[in-house]
Write an enzyme that holds these catalytic residues in place. Structure first.
Site, PDB file in Angstrom:
ATOM      1  CB  ALA A   1      -0.920   0.002   1.223  1.00  0.00           C
ATOM      2  CG  ASP A   2       2.850   4.956  -1.729  1.00  0.00           C
ATOM      3  OD1 ASP A   2       3.605   5.099  -0.739  1.00  0.00           O
ATOM      4  OD2 ASP A   2       2.760   5.794  -2.642  1.00  0.00           O
TER       5      ASP A   2
END
Length: 187
Positions: free
Chosen positions: A66-67
């Site tokens: 995730a970012d």
């Protein structure tokens, strides 16, 4: 199947733990992009890079990368360099809308699984006075937070309303994950 979170973010760890799945945390050590021709692609590309790095080390596991980025007027707003920069960022966001975009990637090399998507939450900030900004910055350590704020820490002082998932603003949207993870882990 084992589940890995390709992030050492304590906030993401706490959010994923809410879903009740057993998981392990492993830092991807992947180099993150800070720009792209389309800034909306940055979180997607980074999420996939993080997940791919960990998936290469654990090909039989499901890996979540995730970012999260903040997009304001077409520009990515990163982490502040110092308190003065944090104040400047909050002044820029004051009384305006911005988007919090989280890119997510679920990968399993052994099963040739690749799911990549984004979640977007639009955040409307209240008009912020110098006093409000100063008080907020004295109460919350924002130097490690994109956009110089943490919605879960006195966020009501800054945020007028949001359209989308609250947990996305913290760093990990849970709705779609809660739908997809059981099928992928047990399938």
């Amino acid at each position: 199947m084992r589940l890995f979170l390709a992030s050492e973010s304590p906030r993401r760890r706490e959010l994923l733990a809410r879903l009740g799945f057993a998981f392990e945390v492993e830092n991807s050590r992947a180099e993150e992009l800070s720009t792209a021709a389309d800034p909306r692609l940055v979180p997607l590309l980074n999420a996939e890079r993080k997940a791919a790095a960990v998936a290469a080390r654990h090909p039989d596991a499901l890996v979540l990368g995730a970012d999260t980025v903040i997009l304001h007027r077409g520009r990515i707003i990163g982490k502040p360099r110092d308190p003065a920069d944090a104040a400047a960022i909050l002044h820029a966001l004051s009384g305006d809308r911005h988007e919090v975009i989280t890119g997510l990637a679920l990968l399993c090399e052994e099963k040739q699984l690749r799911e990549v998507w984004e979640e977007t939450t639009t955040v409307q900030f209240r008009p912020l006075s110098d006093e409000t900004i100063s008080r907020y910055l004295s109460r919350v350590n924002v130097l490690d937070k994109a956009g110089a704020y943490a919605i879960q820490e006195y966020g009501d002082e800054l945020v007028e309303h949001l359209d989308g998932e609250f947990e996305n603003v913290i760093g990990l949207p849970l709705r779609r994950l809660s739908d997809r993870l059981p099928a992928l882990l047990n399938g």
